[in-house]
Structures are given as structure tokens and as C-alpha cells.
Motif scaffolding. Structure first.
Motif, PDB file in Angstrom:
ATOM      1  N   ALA A   1      58.304  68.356  77.544  1.00  0.00           N
ATOM      2  CA  ALA A   1      58.025  67.589  76.324  1.00  0.00           C
ATOM      3  C   ALA A   1      56.926  66.559  76.576  1.00  0.00           C
ATOM      4  O   ALA A   1      56.033  66.381  75.740  1.00  0.00           O
ATOM      5  N   GLU A   2      56.958  65.905  77.737  1.00  0.00           N
ATOM      6  CA  GLU A   2      55.905  64.939  78.066  1.00  0.00           C
ATOM      7  C   GLU A   2      54.553  65.635  78.167  1.00  0.00           C
ATOM      8  O   GLU A   2      53.542  65.124  77.679  1.00  0.00           O
ATOM      9  N   TRP A   3      54.524  66.826  78.786  1.00  0.00           N
ATOM     10  CA  TRP A   3      53.274  67.565  78.907  1.00  0.00           C
ATOM     11  C   TRP A   3      52.745  67.932  77.522  1.00  0.00           C
ATOM     12  O   TRP A   3      51.554  67.788  77.243  1.00  0.00           O
ATOM     13  N   GLN A   4      53.645  68.398  76.649  1.00  0.00           N
ATOM     14  CA  GLN A   4      53.221  68.783  75.299  1.00  0.00           C
ATOM     15  C   GLN A   4      52.701  67.577  74.515  1.00  0.00           C
ATOM     16  O   GLN A   4      51.697  67.688  73.804  1.00  0.00           O
ATOM     17  N   LEU A   5      53.369  66.438  74.645  1.00  0.00           N
ATOM     18  CA  LEU A   5      52.897  65.233  73.954  1.00  0.00           C
ATOM     19  C   LEU A   5      51.542  64.789  74.489  1.00  0.00           C
ATOM     20  O   LEU A   5      50.659  64.407  73.717  1.00  0.00           O
ATOM     21  N   ASP A   6      51.367  64.840  75.806  1.00  0.00           N
ATOM     22  CA  ASP A   6      50.067  64.499  76.392  1.00  0.00           C
ATOM     23  C   ASP A   6      48.982  65.434  75.876  1.00  0.00           C
ATOM     24  O   ASP A   6      47.880  65.016  75.531  1.00  0.00           O
TER      25      ASP A   6
ATOM     26  N   LEU B   1      48.993  67.190  73.043  1.00  0.00           N
ATOM     27  CA  LEU B   1      48.722  66.904  71.635  1.00  0.00           C
ATOM     28  C   LEU B   1      47.894  65.630  71.486  1.00  0.00           C
ATOM     29  O   LEU B   1      47.008  65.552  70.637  1.00  0.00           O
ATOM     30  N   PHE B   2      48.167  64.641  72.317  1.00  0.00           N
ATOM     31  CA  PHE B   2      47.380  63.405  72.271  1.00  0.00           C
ATOM     32  C   PHE B   2      45.927  63.692  72.629  1.00  0.00           C
ATOM     33  O   PHE B   2      45.006  63.193  71.978  1.00  0.00           O
ATOM     34  N   GLU B   3      45.711  64.518  73.668  1.00  0.00           N
ATOM     35  CA  GLU B   3      44.344  64.879  74.050  1.00  0.00           C
ATOM     36  C   GLU B   3      43.656  65.647  72.930  1.00  0.00           C
ATOM     37  O   GLU B   3      42.475  65.418  72.651  1.00  0.00           O
ATOM     38  N   LEU B   4      44.374  66.571  72.287  1.00  0.00           N
ATOM     39  CA  LEU B   4      43.784  67.308  71.164  1.00  0.00           C
ATOM     40  C   LEU B   4      43.421  66.353  70.034  1.00  0.00           C
ATOM     41  O   LEU B   4      42.354  66.472  69.437  1.00  0.00           O
ATOM     42  N   SER B   5      44.298  65.425  69.737  1.00  0.00           N
ATOM     43  CA  SER B   5      44.049  64.456  68.676  1.00  0.00           C
ATOM     44  C   SER B   5      42.800  63.647  68.992  1.00  0.00           C
ATOM     45  O   SER B   5      41.951  63.430  68.128  1.00  0.00           O
ATOM     46  N   ALA B   6      42.674  63.193  70.226  1.00  0.00           N
ATOM     47  CA  ALA B   6      41.498  62.424  70.630  1.00  0.00           C
ATOM     48  C   ALA B   6      40.246  63.286  70.520  1.00  0.00           C
ATOM     49  O   ALA B   6      39.184  62.812  70.105  1.00  0.00           O
ATOM     50  N   GLU B   7      40.363  64.561  70.864  1.00  0.00           N
ATOM     51  CA  GLU B   7      39.213  65.475  70.792  1.00  0.00           C
ATOM     52  C   GLU B   7      38.767  65.659  69.349  1.00  0.00           C
ATOM     53  O   GLU B   7      37.587  65.652  69.042  1.00  0.00           O
ATOM     54  N   PHE B   8      39.708  65.819  68.419  1.00  0.00           N
ATOM     55  CA  PHE B   8      39.362  66.042  67.021  1.00  0.00           C
ATOM     56  C   PHE B   8      38.845  64.779  66.346  1.00  0.00           C
ATOM     57  O   PHE B   8      38.186  64.846  65.325  1.00  0.00           O
ATOM     58  N   ARG B   9      39.159  63.625  66.889  1.00  0.00           N
ATOM     59  CA  ARG B   9      38.712  62.379  66.282  1.00  0.00           C
ATOM     60  C   ARG B   9      37.326  61.948  66.743  1.00  0.00           C
ATOM     61  O   ARG B   9      36.785  60.981  66.239  1.00  0.00           O
ATOM     62  N   ARG B  10      36.760  62.645  67.711  1.00  0.00           N
ATOM     63  CA  ARG B  10      35.417  62.296  68.170  1.00  0.00           C
ATOM     64  C   ARG B  10      34.427  62.550  67.046  1.00  0.00           C
ATOM     65  O   ARG B  10      34.481  63.572  66.363  1.00  0.00           O
TER      66      ARG B  10
END
Length: 68
Positions: free
Chosen positions: A35-40, A42-51
């Protein structure tokens, strides 16, 4: 010293319960890490899409008012 059959059965049940508890704790730890890996991720994906994307536009430019 000899132990009664009842005490031996209790000891056996306690050993089985201990082994089960350890297995469940290990499984819980694996789920937590997953779950921690998946949250990390998803957080990285979110940061990528917000660039900001400066070269690409979501919509093509509109033609100037008044036509040709």
C-alpha cells in the motif's frame, strides 16, 4: 515432570496460535509495504501530471475574430 494431556493440548494450541499470529503479522506487513508503494507511485504520477507543459496546448488556437 510429566504434563497432563490437557496441558499438552493447550501448549500445542498456543504454538499453533503463535505461528498463525506470526504469519498474519508478516502478511499484514507485506500488505502495508504494498500500500505504501502504491501511494508513493500515485503521488509520483500526480506530481508528473501537475508539471506545466509549455509546448503543448490542450486546445488548438482559435482563429481571430472577423474571419478572413
Amino acid at each position: 515432570m510429566q504434563i497432563s494431556e490437557e496441558l499438552a493440548a493447550l501448549i500445542s494450541r498456543a504454538e499453533v496460535a503463535t505461528a498463525t499470529a506470526r504469519r498474519l503479522l508478516d502478511e499484514n506487513d507485506r500488505w502495508r509495504r504494498s500500500a505504501e508503494w502504491q501511494l508513493d507511485y500515485l503521488f509520483e504520477l500526480s506530481a508528473e501530471f501537475r508539471r506545466p507543459v509549455s509546448r503543448l496546448r490542450a486546445f488548438p488556437p482559435r482563429p481571430a475574430a472577423g474571419g478572413n
